[in-house]
Write a protein that holds these residues in place. Structure first.
Motif, PDB file in Angstrom:
ATOM      1  N   GLN A 655      27.902  39.651  34.108  1.00 23.34           N
ATOM      2  CA  GLN A 655      27.386  40.797  33.367  1.00 23.34           C
ATOM      3  C   GLN A 655      28.519  41.776  33.096  1.00 23.34           C
ATOM      4  O   GLN A 655      29.281  42.109  33.993  1.00 23.34           O
ATOM      5  N   ALA A 656      28.628  42.236  31.854  1.00 23.31           N
ATOM      6  CA  ALA A 656      29.563  43.309  31.503  1.00 23.31           C
ATOM      7  C   ALA A 656      28.845  44.642  31.656  1.00 23.31           C
ATOM      8  O   ALA A 656      27.609  44.680  31.757  1.00 23.31           O
ATOM      9  N   PRO A 657      29.577  45.748  31.690  1.00 24.11           N
ATOM     10  CA  PRO A 657      28.897  47.048  31.647  1.00 24.11           C
ATOM     11  C   PRO A 657      27.988  47.123  30.428  1.00 24.11           C
ATOM     12  O   PRO A 657      28.323  46.634  29.346  1.00 24.11           O
ATOM     13  N   SER A 658      26.815  47.705  30.585  1.00 31.06           N
ATOM     14  CA  SER A 658      25.826  47.735  29.507  1.00 31.06           C
ATOM     15  C   SER A 658      26.308  48.548  28.308  1.00 31.06           C
ATOM     16  O   SER A 658      25.827  48.355  27.202  1.00 31.06           O
ATOM     17  N   ALA A 659      27.252  49.428  28.522  1.00 32.87           N
ATOM     18  CA  ALA A 659      27.863  50.206  27.444  1.00 32.87           C
ATOM     19  C   ALA A 659      29.144  50.820  27.993  1.00 32.87           C
ATOM     20  O   ALA A 659      29.350  50.869  29.213  1.00 32.87           O
ATOM     21  N   PHE A 737      24.422  49.371  44.605  1.00 30.06           N
ATOM     22  CA  PHE A 737      25.682  48.832  44.100  1.00 30.06           C
ATOM     23  C   PHE A 737      25.830  49.315  42.667  1.00 30.06           C
ATOM     24  O   PHE A 737      24.896  49.212  41.858  1.00 30.06           O
ATOM     25  N   ALA A 738      27.004  49.865  42.344  1.00 33.40           N
ATOM     26  CA  ALA A 738      27.248  50.408  41.007  1.00 33.40           C
ATOM     27  C   ALA A 738      28.436  49.702  40.373  1.00 33.40           C
ATOM     28  O   ALA A 738      29.435  49.396  41.037  1.00 33.40           O
ATOM     29  N   PHE A 739      28.350  49.427  39.071  1.00 35.10           N
ATOM     30  CA  PHE A 739      29.410  48.771  38.317  1.00 35.10           C
ATOM     31  C   PHE A 739      29.585  49.512  36.995  1.00 35.10           C
ATOM     32  O   PHE A 739      28.607  49.884  36.345  1.00 35.10           O
ATOM     33  N   THR A 740      30.850  49.754  36.585  1.00 34.23           N
ATOM     34  CA  THR A 740      31.111  50.474  35.337  1.00 34.23           C
ATOM     35  C   THR A 740      32.440  50.025  34.740  1.00 34.23           C
ATOM     36  O   THR A 740      33.240  49.324  35.385  1.00 34.23           O
ATOM     37  N   GLY A 741      32.688  50.453  33.523  1.00 33.82           N
ATOM     38  CA  GLY A 741      33.959  50.221  32.842  1.00 33.82           C
ATOM     39  C   GLY A 741      33.990  51.028  31.558  1.00 33.82           C
ATOM     40  O   GLY A 741      32.940  51.427  31.028  1.00 33.82           O
TER      41      GLY A 741
END
Length: 796
Positions: A655-659, A737-741
């Motif tokens: 999964q990529a960051p949603s935006a 759990f948090a994921f961003t970019g």
């Protein structure tokens, strides 16, 4: 007829402007009644020449608002002789907020002008001057409202003195460099000073201004206040300085706190008393003491120091200056002498007796030092040493000391946790040390930081930051303890960055050695009194926190030293052993070692006594609380084990960051675990080095527990990153759990579409350049199936 009942009336005299009429009135008054009454002059007036008040003559002022633009003499009022006086009744002036009125004033117009002065200051003095009830103003930059050079026996009361635009102006100024005449026995009382711009000073007296009394004056520093000073005494150019002066009940306040601001600047004075009840509020530095050792006898008594002030003392006074500070007022510090607190402060070091250990190689609160690296594991750097082992110590507190060194490497040591410091105060580090040889070298060290949290990026590395060792001769505590002889280190007069030890820290100028091999003394036998960096030209060179280092510095075998009973305090240290760091109230203290409670231990809001009600505690068992009395009991079973490795999820589509800059969240469930690294699987790479990604674990409220520095994900597979929080310990439970970019190209692996116990898989918080700012907003509880359901991560 220009007089009434013998009093000369200024409005009845002829003249080209108001000043000409007043001067004619004063001339007549000087040979008659001695009084020229200018109450009859009103309105907004101007003049091109100054007013000259003859000896023994008083000018009475009313509501006239007179601005004098004398470009030849550059002044407004001249005092021509003894008894020249100026008396008004409308000192509130024009435009006073919030009580605006149209009261009278006298102002000088050009830049660099003086409103009132002795024009013959270079050749004679003027005494018995009275200036009261006046609104006086100097409108331009570098101006002076009242110049007391060669003016003495004066009474300056109930005036409003306003400095004009441009900055660099003075409310009251005097400097006996001009003329060299005494300006003594003057009362300056109940005046309001209004500086307007940078580098303005309410009061500056330099030279022979003796027996001056400053009482109940107010100086309000402006918002444009860099370099501003309320009250200042200084030397003149001939080396003369004020002495036997007194300040009582004066008020120094700032509109805003600004770097370089000073309340009471006693840069050169002798036998000056400031107190009681002088006020210092919302200024950067309340006091600046002498800049050289010639000034003595400064006594600060019971000031009011507001907590809004940045610091109490600007730390630039030398050790030879004799300054006494005594206090019974609020927001101050214990009694100080020679610039140092003469009461032993509490120990600022945790686990200072080196009793708290996890196993034999992990020392609580302290980390291992190896080269420039700190907070390292003890193995190969330091180890637990029994007090009964050689060199045996029957007098140390507790069962252990710490052994530093590996018999092969120089520069190993231990470093303390982070300690907040005050750059205006002196500190003392004392510790006990033993070694098997008198040839084994060691040094104390200090890593200073310009922020309060020991952030490594904010290390102070400049050697010109005024961090220095202070002479033990000025140490106000015990320099010769009973039974030990002198034991304070005095041979190292420098505190230099690195200086032969690669530690990224400040160390003493030379190595220390024990006096006798394999022997402990009953009390601390090495100490150093020092000041932290305080170069106030820049905030990045003023220390706000530090770590303490104790380092061995011998490469040959043997090189091990043994250290115990360390104390760091503001001021002197206590000669008593033990004197470990106190447990403070209401600040979540950490106890290192065993906690012994004499009496009842209160638990929880019910405040019931916590006592062991049944049986004997079993080693390794957890404690429990009864449901009715909240008494502490043995749980009957060991505590749950603490995991140090944990993996969850399986590899599926990434999964990529949603935006861009979106923060995508999942609920994860963890056991009791301790870890320092958080690993994800990069399933799709992003070749751009301008794109950054990060991941983190937060609690259910969005507070960070483990976060990483934003990174590029240019390589696929396991991406292993360290928690910026160091080693993290979490209790079993639910976490986020948090994921961003800042891009949506790179992907990390999740376990396919999975249930998510949140109303949304995207937080309302956003990131910046791939970095998350905490706390984050956590979506409300719900039931959602999302590709962000269960991340494939490893904690270790």
């Amino acid at each position: 007829m220009n007089s009434l009942n013998g009093v000369q009336m200024a409005e009845r005299f002829s003249g080209s402007d108001a000043a000409a009429k007043i001067n004619a009135c004063l001339t007549a008054a000087s040979s008659s009644s001695g009084v020229c009454d200018a109450h009859g002059l009103t309105g907004t007036l101007t003049a091109t020449s100054h007013i000259a008040i003859p000896a023994g003559t008083t000018l009475l002022w009313g509501q006239a608002q007179l601005t004098i633009n004398d470009t030849i003499n550059n002044d407004a009022v001249e005092l021509l002789g003894d008894g020249s006086s100026l008396v008004g009744y409308q000192e509130s002036g024009a435009g006073t907020v919030p009580r605006a009125d149209s009261s009278g004033f006298i102002a000088c117009q050009p830049a660099g002008c003086t409103a009132v002065k002795n024009p013959n200051a270079a050749t004679r003095n003027v005494d018995w001057v009275h200036i009261t009830g006046m609104y006086l103003k100097a409108t331009g930059s570098a101006s002076i409202v009242l110049n007391l050079t060669s003016v003495g026996h004066a009474d300056i009361e109930n005036n409003r003195l306003v400095m004009g635009t441009g900055g660099g102006s003075y409310g009251i100024f005097g400097d006996t460099t001009t003329g060299g005449f005494d300006s003594t026995n003057t009362l300056i009382k109940h005046n309001e000073f209004d500086p307007q711009f940078q580098n303005d000073r309410c009061l500056h007296l330099a030279g022979v201004f003796n027996v001056i009394e400053m009482e109940q004056n107010t100086c309000i520093l402006p918002a444009a206040n860099t370099g501003t000073v309320c009250f200042e005494l200084a030397k003149d150019s001939s080396g003369n300085y004020p002495n036997n002066d007194e300040f009582y009940g004066n008020d120094c306040e700032g509109s805003t706190t600004s770097f370089g601001q000073i309340g009471y600047n006693i840069i050169n004075a002798d036998s000056v008393t400031i107190g009681p009840n002088n006020r210092c509020e919302n200024v950067y530095n309340c006091f600046q003491f002498p800049i050289d050792g010639s000034a003595v006898g400064i006594h600060i008594l019971d000031p009011y120091i507001s907590v809004s002030a940045n610091s109490v003392v600007k730390a630039n006074e030398p050790s030879t200056s004799q300054v006494a500070i005594d206090n019974n007022g609020p927001n101050w510090l214990p009694s100080m002498h020679f610039g140092m607190n003469d009461l032993a402060g509490r120990n600022l070091l945790g686990n200072a007796a080196f009793e708290g250990w996890s196993g034999s190689t992990t020392l609580y609160y302290w980390g291992g030092v190896s080269g420039t690296s700190i907070n390292q594991a003890g193995s190969g750097i330091y180890a637990q040493q029994s007090s009964g082992s050689a060199p045996a110590d029957a007098t140390t507190q507790g069962a252990f000391n710490v052994k530093i060194g590996d018999n092969a490497t120089a520069g190993l040591g231990v470093n303390s946790g982070c300690i907040q410091v005050d750059a205006t105060m002196n500190y003392t580090l004392a510790f006990r040390v033993a070694a098997s040889s008198t040839g084994i070298n060691f040094r104390p060290g200090f890593r200073f930081y310009s922020d309060p949290n020991c952030t490594e990026a904010n290390k102070i590395t400049s050697v010109a930051t005024n961090a220095r060792v202070l002479a033990p001769a000025n140490y106000a505590g015990y320099s010769s303890l009973i039974g030990t002889g002198p034991n304070w280190q005095s041979s190292n007069a420098s505190l230099t960055y690195n200086n032969g030890i690669t530690c990224n820290c400040n160390v003493t100028g030379a190595d220390w050695q024990v006096a006798t091999a394999s022997l402990w003394t009953p009390t601390r036998n090495f100490a150093i009194t020092f000041r932290v960096p305080n170069a106030y030209s820049s905030s990045s060179t003023v220390a706000q926190s530090m770590r303490v280092f104790i380092l061995e510095n011998t490469a040959a075998n043997p090189n091990q030293i043994f250290v115990d009973d360390a104390v760091l305090s503001q001021g002197p240290v206590s000669p008593n052993v033990p004197s470990t760091a106190s447990v403070s109230d209401s600040v979540s203290p950490t106890v290192y070692g065993n906690l012994t409670v004499a009496g009842n231990l209160t638990v929880g809001a019910s405040a019931l006594p916590a006592t062991l009600t049944t049986g004997t505690p079993v080693a390794g068992n957890c404690a429990t609380f009864s449901s009715t009395t909240t008494n502490v009991q043995d749980s009957g079973s060991p505590c749950p084990s603490l995991f140090t490795k944990f993996a969850m999820g399986f590899l599926s589509a990434g999964q990529a960051p949603s935006a861009n800059n979106a923060v995508d969240v999942s609920v994860i469930y963890l056991p009791n675990i301790q870890f320092s690294k958080l690993t994800v699987d990069v399933s799709t790479t992003d070749s751009s080095t301008s794109d950054f990604y990060s991941w983190a674990i937060a609690d259910a409220s969005g507070n960070v527990k483990c976060s990483i520095t934003a990174v590029n994900i240019t390589a696929s597979g396991a991406n292993d990153q360290s928690c910026t929080q160091g080693t993290v310990t979490l209790a079993a439970g639910a976490y986020i759990f948090a994921f961003t970019g800042n891009a949506t190209t790179g992907k990390i692996a999740y376990s396919g579409t999975a249930p998510l116990a949140l109303s949304s898989a995207v937080s309302s918080s956003t990131s910046s350049s791939g970095a998350i700012t905490f706390p984050i907003s956590v979506p409300s509880a719900g039931v959602t199936y999302s590709g962000y359901g269960l991340p494939a991560i490893i904690l270790h």
